[in-house]
Design an enzyme around this catalytic site. Structure first.
Site, short mmCIF file in Angstrom:
data_model
loop_
_atom_site.label_atom_id
_atom_site.label_comp_id
_atom_site.label_asym_id
_atom_site.label_seq_id
_atom_site.Cartn_x
_atom_site.Cartn_y
_atom_site.Cartn_z
N HIS A 44 20.77 -17.06 -8.94
CA HIS A 44 21.14 -18.18 -8.06
C HIS A 44 20.42 -18.07 -6.71
O HIS A 44 19.82 -19.03 -6.23
CB HIS A 44 22.65 -18.23 -7.80
CG HIS A 44 22.94 -19.09 -6.60
ND1 HIS A 44 22.86 -20.47 -6.63
CD2 HIS A 44 23.21 -18.76 -5.30
CE1 HIS A 44 23.07 -20.95 -5.43
NE2 HIS A 44 23.29 -19.94 -4.61
N SER B 225 0.82 -1.22 0.00
CA SER B 225 0.00 0.00 0.00
C SER B 225 0.85 1.26 0.00
O SER B 225 0.35 2.35 -0.15
CB SER B 225 -0.88 0.01 1.24
OG SER B 225 -0.06 0.06 2.40
N GLY B 226 2.15 1.11 0.23
CA GLY B 226 3.02 2.27 0.34
C GLY B 226 3.22 2.71 1.79
O GLY B 226 4.06 3.56 2.07
N GLY B 227 2.43 2.14 2.71
CA GLY B 227 2.51 2.54 4.12
C GLY B 227 3.90 2.40 4.70
O GLY B 227 4.45 3.33 5.28
N PHE B 228 4.51 1.24 4.50
CA PHE B 228 5.82 0.97 5.08
C PHE B 228 6.87 1.92 4.52
O PHE B 228 7.69 2.48 5.27
CB PHE B 228 6.22 -0.49 4.82
CG PHE B 228 7.54 -0.86 5.44
CD1 PHE B 228 7.63 -1.12 6.79
CD2 PHE B 228 8.68 -0.93 4.66
CE1 PHE B 228 8.86 -1.44 7.37
CE2 PHE B 228 9.91 -1.27 5.22
CZ PHE B 228 9.99 -1.52 6.58
N CYS C 217 22.10 -26.95 -6.90
CA CYS C 217 21.21 -25.89 -7.37
C CYS C 217 20.98 -25.99 -8.89
O CYS C 217 21.94 -26.15 -9.65
CB CYS C 217 21.82 -24.53 -7.02
SG CYS C 217 20.90 -23.14 -7.69
N ASP D 76 -1.54 1.04 6.04
CA ASP D 76 -1.36 0.81 7.48
C ASP D 76 -0.31 1.77 8.02
O ASP D 76 0.40 2.43 7.27
CB ASP D 76 -0.92 -0.65 7.74
CG ASP D 76 0.38 -1.00 7.04
OD1 ASP D 76 0.66 -0.39 5.98
OD2 ASP D 76 1.12 -1.87 7.52
N GLN E 51 -1.16 -5.10 12.77
CA GLN E 51 -0.04 -4.36 13.36
C GLN E 51 -0.07 -4.57 14.89
O GLN E 51 -0.76 -5.46 15.37
CB GLN E 51 -0.14 -2.87 13.00
CG GLN E 51 0.18 -2.58 11.53
CD GLN E 51 1.68 -2.72 11.22
OE1 GLN E 51 2.51 -2.93 12.11
NE2 GLN E 51 2.03 -2.62 9.94
N ASP F 228 7.72 -12.07 1.36
CA ASP F 228 8.42 -11.24 0.37
C ASP F 228 9.65 -10.68 1.07
O ASP F 228 9.63 -10.48 2.28
CB ASP F 228 7.57 -10.06 -0.11
CG ASP F 228 7.58 -8.92 0.90
OD1 ASP F 228 6.87 -9.02 1.92
OD2 ASP F 228 8.33 -7.94 0.71
N GLY G 232 4.93 -4.87 10.17
CA GLY G 232 5.67 -4.24 11.25
C GLY G 232 6.68 -5.14 11.93
O GLY G 232 7.16 -4.83 13.02
ZN LIG Z 1 22.60 -21.72 -8.29
#
Ligand SMILES: [Zn+2]
Length: 378
Positions: free
Chosen positions: A339, A98-101, A308, A151, A193, A270, A220
């Site tokens: 990676h 939302s841009g709040g943080f 990997c 928020d 929060q 995230d 938060g």
């Molecule tokens: Zn890798």
């Protein structure tokens, strides 16, 4: 629409192991297996990686930062394309914050009142006003698949009064965000929060619950609090958050943080860490952390991580990547970010399989044993 019958997000829990959940978030634009990790595309790109790279890493959903995109290139530009998906060439689901943080982290550059936040844009000094209604309107124009309420994230540490004030505001803004939200095909998440105060967190959830959100975020955290304080919040919320809706822990974190949160029922994450660390040649591997700038890798013929599946590990040596980093070739940025992101997505896939098999505890133990920032790879 790829799935004709589906016009809203549907969350399904397929298996449980303790408090951990293995589920699916189904969107018209595709299915996201949970627990899931979203790379952060602040200005509409995960630095150095394009949509094909993101898919190759195993990423199925990305995060866009509303405020950054509203400032540059501006919603007028993105609207011409019909939204963020077409503008950035990503066909999968997108979550926008939302841009709040971001606004709160501007510190002295912003003023908060009950109606919203006013700040000077760091890029050009322009005066910008963000209210719950505006945050929703911007996200509706971006056309994300999940949008977030505005928020007020208190700083850490915060006094009980500060926590109380920011919580009251967050609840008021959540209600206003919900009323402003009109696009039915876009899911709207509430944000719990309350700082590191457990009763405040529980009260926040109880007040948000009747507002009818499609999912709940825990905001938060990862703002400097000690890990035990964070885990205590997750422990307090794991039994009260509704089973039938996704739970999103915002801005977290290191591989070990993801594991401890999945154990406590978190479905969605995230963080900028995998790509930021990748760019700085601080690499997570299945054997622990590898700092590629270390001189010992100058002649090392082995891949970064033999387990990997990323293109760097499949085809290239530590010595070559160490060299590319030293000479500052932009290719390093792509390969090392790819990676690290692949490592995260492989880790999440491993946790999902472990939950399905009822084997999360031993698998989590194994991953947590790699914890530590020191050079672990031999
Ligand atoms: Zn890798």
């Amino acid at each position: 629409m790829p799935c004709g019958f589906l016009n809203v997000m549907v969350f399904e829990c397929l298996a449980r192991d303790g408090h951990a959940r293995r589920g699916q978030m189904k969107f018209p634009r595709g299915t996201v297996d949970t627990p899931a990790f979203m790379p952060v595309g602040t200005y509409g790109a995960v630095k150095g990686l394009d949509a094909a790279d993101l898919r190759m890493s195993g990423s199925r959903m990305v995060l866009g930062n509303t405020l950054h995109l509203a400032l540059r290139p501006g919603i007028d530009v993105i609207s011409r394309f019909g939204g963020l998906h077409a503008f950035i060439g990503w066909e999968g689901p997108i979550l926008t914050d939302s841009g709040g943080f971001q606004v709160m982290s501007l510190g002295a550059l912003r003023t908060i009142d009950e109606e919203g936040v006013t700040f000077r844009a760091p890029v050009d000094g322009r005066l910008f006003r963000l209210t719950p209604e505006r945050a929703i309107a911007i996200q509706e124009a971006l056309g994300s698949d999940v949008c977030m309420v505005l928020d007020h994230c208190p700083p850490y540490p915060a006094s009980p009064e500060e926590i109380e004030r920011s919580l009251a505001r967050s609840i008021l803004w959540a209600e206003r965000s919900r009323r402003a939200h009109e696009r039915e095909e876009q899911a709207l998440f509430g944000i719990v929060q309350g700082g590191v105060d457990i009763p405040s967190r529980l009260r926040a959830f109880e007040t948000l619950e009747p507002m009818g959100f499609s999912g709940f975020a825990i905001g938060g955290l990862a703002v400097g609090e000690p890990a035990p304080a964070r885990l205590a919040i997750l422990d307090a919320l794991k039994t009260v958050l509704p089973q039938d809706r996704p739970r999103y822990l915002m801005g977290v974190g290191k591989p070990a943080d993801l594991v401890t949160a999945v154990l406590r029922g978190i479905d969605l994450f995230d963080c900028v860490l995998p790509t930021r660390n990748g760019r700085n040649a601080h690499l997570f591997t299945s054997q622990g952390v590898l700092r590629l700038r270390n001189a010992r890798y100058r002649t090392d013929e082995r891949p970064i991580d033999p387990d990997c599946p990323c293109p760097a590990c499949q085809r290239l040596s530590r010595a070559y990547l160490h060299h590319l980093d030293r000479v500052g070739d932009p290719l390093t940025l792509r390969l090392l970010s790819l990676h690290t992101l692949t490592y995260y997505q492989t880790l999440l896939a491993r946790l999902r399989t472990a939950i399905e098999a009822g084997r999360l505890a031993p698998v989590a133990q194994e991953i947590l044993a790699l914890e530590g920032d020191g050079e672990a790879v031999r």
